[in-house]
Motif scaffolding. Structure first.
Motif, PDB file in Angstrom:
ATOM      1  N   ARG A 256       0.849  -1.186   0.000  1.00 46.92           N
ATOM      2  CA  ARG A 256       0.000   0.000   0.000  1.00 46.92           C
ATOM      3  C   ARG A 256       0.890   1.244   0.000  1.00 46.92           C
ATOM      4  NH1 ARG A 256      -2.327  -4.918   2.233  1.00 46.92           N
ATOM      5  NH2 ARG A 256      -4.587  -4.801   1.890  1.00 46.92           N
ATOM      6  N   ILE A 257       0.284   2.402  -0.205  1.00 46.50           N
ATOM      7  CA  ILE A 257       1.015   3.675  -0.181  1.00 46.50           C
ATOM      8  C   ILE A 257       0.458   4.527   0.953  1.00 46.50           C
ATOM      9  CG2 ILE A 257       1.712   5.712  -1.481  1.00 46.50           C
ATOM     10  CD1 ILE A 257       1.014   4.247  -4.054  1.00 46.50           C
ATOM     11  N   ALA A 258       1.329   5.037   1.805  1.00 47.64           N
ATOM     12  CA  ALA A 258       0.875   5.870   2.916  1.00 47.64           C
ATOM     13  C   ALA A 258       0.209   7.136   2.393  1.00 47.64           C
ATOM     14  CB  ALA A 258       2.048   6.222   3.825  1.00 47.64           C
ATOM     15  N   TYR A 259      -0.848   7.539   3.049  1.00 44.82           N
ATOM     16  CA  TYR A 259      -1.523   8.796   2.696  1.00 44.82           C
ATOM     17  C   TYR A 259      -0.666   9.975   3.148  1.00 44.82           C
ATOM     18  CZ  TYR A 259      -4.991  12.549   2.917  1.00 44.82           C
ATOM     19  OH  TYR A 259      -5.649  13.743   2.782  1.00 44.82           O
ATOM     20  N   LEU A 260      -0.490  10.145   4.436  1.00 40.22           N
ATOM     21  CA  LEU A 260       0.404  11.126   5.024  1.00 40.22           C
ATOM     22  C   LEU A 260       1.187  10.435   6.135  1.00 40.22           C
ATOM     23  CD1 LEU A 260      -2.037  14.180   5.327  1.00 40.22           C
ATOM     24  CD2 LEU A 260      -0.202  13.915   3.634  1.00 40.22           C
ATOM     25  N   THR A 261       2.358  10.940   6.457  1.00 41.46           N
ATOM     26  CA  THR A 261       3.187  10.270   7.471  1.00 41.46           C
ATOM     27  C   THR A 261       2.887  10.734   8.887  1.00 41.46           C
ATOM     28  OG1 THR A 261       4.955  11.908   7.170  1.00 41.46           O
ATOM     29  CG2 THR A 261       5.075   9.891   5.848  1.00 41.46           C
ATOM     30  N   GLU A 262       2.412  11.962   9.055  1.00 41.40           N
ATOM     31  CA  GLU A 262       2.270  12.532  10.394  1.00 41.40           C
ATOM     32  C   GLU A 262       1.379  11.705  11.319  1.00 41.40           C
ATOM     33  OE1 GLU A 262       3.005  17.105  11.346  1.00 41.40           O
ATOM     34  OE2 GLU A 262       1.028  16.710  10.493  1.00 41.40           O
ATOM     35  N   PRO A 263       0.256  11.138  10.846  1.00 36.04           N
ATOM     36  CA  PRO A 263      -0.585  10.357  11.760  1.00 36.04           C
ATOM     37  C   PRO A 263       0.037   9.031  12.203  1.00 36.04           C
ATOM     38  CG  PRO A 263      -1.865  11.167   9.884  1.00 36.04           C
ATOM     39  CD  PRO A 263      -0.417  11.372   9.557  1.00 36.04           C
ATOM     40  N   TRP A 264       1.070   8.561  11.496  1.00 28.89           N
ATOM     41  CA  TRP A 264       1.681   7.270  11.843  1.00 28.89           C
ATOM     42  C   TRP A 264       2.725   7.497  12.943  1.00 28.89           C
ATOM     43  CZ3 TRP A 264       0.392   2.683   9.185  1.00 28.89           C
ATOM     44  CH2 TRP A 264      -0.443   2.857   8.073  1.00 28.89           C
TER      45      TRP A 264
END
Length: 355
Positions: A256-264
Motif C-alpha cells: 500500500r502507499i501511505a496517505y500522510l506520514t504525520e498520523p503514523w
C-alpha cells in the motif's frame, strides 16, 4: 526610578538589537546561492545525521537566511532560483518531519516560479518540482490542474481516488490499489491486542526482503498471523502501476502507499525497508535494511522473542524428533492475529534531490 537610572539601563535594551541588526546585515552579504550550497545543500548530503536532525538544521537555516526575503522581480535570477531550491528542499523534508508546514513551502515555490518566469527563466525542472511537492503533500486536485496547464507534465497521470465518507484524515491511512487499478483511500483498521508487523517498503531492497520472507514457510506464516502491513512512504510520483506490479509478484504481501506520514506516530518512513515488530502498540524490534541471510536470522530472532515464529516445520525438516517438536509447540502461547498498530510505536526514502 530617577531619570539617571533610566538612562543607565537604556543601553542594555538597545545594544542586543544593534547586534542583531549588524549580524543580519552581515549574513545577507553572503550571496543566496552560496548560502544555499553551504547551509542547506551540504546539510542534506550529510548522511551521518538522521532525517529529523537534517530537517531541523535545514529548517533553522531556511528561517534565518531565506524566509526573510520577499520574492519579487527585483531579485536577480540566481537569488530567485536559490529561494526556490531552498523551499523545495524544505517541502521534501516535510514528508518526514513537520508535515503540517508543507503548504508554506509550496506557496513559496510557486511564488518563486512565477517570478523566475517573469524574469525569462522558464525551467521545466522547476515545474516538475512544484508538481512533485503537490503530489507528495496529497494536493491531487492542484497537481491535476498543473498536468492540464503545463506541457512538460503532459505524460503524467494521477489515477482517480475513491475516498470513503468515513475516512479520517488525522488517523493513519493508506491508498489501496486493486488488481484492476482502482485506488481507494482507507484508514488502518482499529488495532487490537497482540503482536503486529509493519514494513516500510517499496524499494529494490524491500523487494529482496519480500522475496526472501515469502520463500520461507515459517516466516511467511508468522507474517500472515500478524497480518503484516507493507506500506510505501509518500513521494512525488504516486506510481500506482508500480504497486500493481509489486502485488502481482507478491500477492501474499500486498503493498500500500501511505496517505500522510504525520498520523503514523512512532513509524519512521525515511529508511526502506524497515520492519517493525510491535506488541500491544509497544515496539519489540526494529530492523532496518536487508542483506539476505543475515537479515533473515535477525528477523527470526525478533519473531522468536515476540513468540510469533513457529519453527515446527523447520525443525521437522532438520530431523528433530517429532514428539519433541509437538511437545514444545504445544507449550507455546497461542499466536495473536491482530492488525499492526501504526499509531504508536536500506535505503533512504525519497528525499529532496540536490537541485
Amino acid at each position: 526610578m530617577t531619570a539617571r537610572n533610566f538612562t543607565t539601563k537604556r543601553p542594555s535594551v538597545w545594544w542586543p538589537l544593534a547586534l542583531v541588526c549588524m549580524c543580519t546585515a552581515q549574513a545577507r552579504e553572503v550571496p543566496l546561492p552560496e548560502r544555499y550550497r553551504t547551509q542547506i545543500q551540504a546539510v542534506n548530503k550529510d548522511r551521518s545525521a538522521s532525517v529529523q536532525d537534517r530537517a531541523e538544521r535545514i529548517r533553522q537555516s531556511y528561517l534565518s537566511y531565506f524566509e526573510p526575503y520577499a520574492v519579487g522581480p527585483d531579485l536577480p535570477i540566481e537569488d530567485l532560483q536559490a529561494l526556490f531550491d531552498a523551499a523545495y528542499m524544505m517541502a521534501g523534508y516535510t514528508i518526514h518531519h513537520r508535515q503540517s508546514e508543507s503548504p508554506r513551502y509550496i506557496q513559496r515555490m510557486t511564488q518563486a516560479l512565477s517570478a523566475l518566469r517573469a524574469a525569462g527563466a522558464d525551467d521545466e525542472a522547476n515545474v516538475r518540482k512544484v508538481y512533485a511537492a503537490l503530489v507528495a503533500s496529497r494536493r491531487f486536485d492542484e497537481a491535476r490542474a498543473m498536468i492540464a496547464s503545463e506541457r512538460s507534465l503532459s505524460e503524467e497521470r494521477i489515477a482517480p481516488i475513491r475516498v470513503p465518507v468515513r475516512f479520517e484524515r488525522d488517523q493513519p491511512g493508506y491508498f489501496d490499489v486493486s488488481e484492476g487499478g482502482e485506488v481507494v483511500l482507507r484508514n488502518v483498521p482499529a488495532p487490537s491486542e497482540g503482536v503486529r508487523i509493519l514494513v516500510v517498503s517499496g524499494c529494490h531492497f524491500a523487494r529482496d526482503a519480500a522475496r526472501d520472507i515469502t520463500a520461507d514457510e515459517a516466516l511467511s506464516a508468522a507474517f500472515s498471523r500478524a497480518k503484516a502491513l507493507w506500506i510505501a512512504p509518500p513521494d512525488g510520483q504516486f506510481d500506482t502501476d508500480e504497486v500493481r506490479r509489486w502485488n502481482a509478484e507478491f500477492p501474499t504481501v500486498r503493498l500500500r502507499i501511505a496517505y500522510l506520514t504525520e498520523p503514523w506516530r512512532g513509524i519512521d518512513f525515511s529508511r526502506i525497508p524497515t520492519i517493525y515488530v510491535l506488541r500491544d502498540g509497544a515496539q519489540l524490534a526494529k530492523l532496518t535494511g536487508w542483506s539476505g541471510s543475515e537479515s533473515l536470522e535477525q528477523l527470526r530472532a525478533a519473531l522468536r522473542k515476540a513468540e510469533l515464529l513457529d519453527d515446527t516445520a523447520a525443525q521437522l525438516r532438520e530431523g528433530t524428533d517429532a514428539a519433541t517438536v509437538r511437545r514444545v509447540a504445544a507449550q507455546r502461547p497461542a499466536l495473536p492475529t491482530a492488525h499492526p498498530d501504526a499509531r504508536r510505536g536500506s535505503r533512504a526514502a525519497p528525499s529532496p534531490p540536490s537541485p
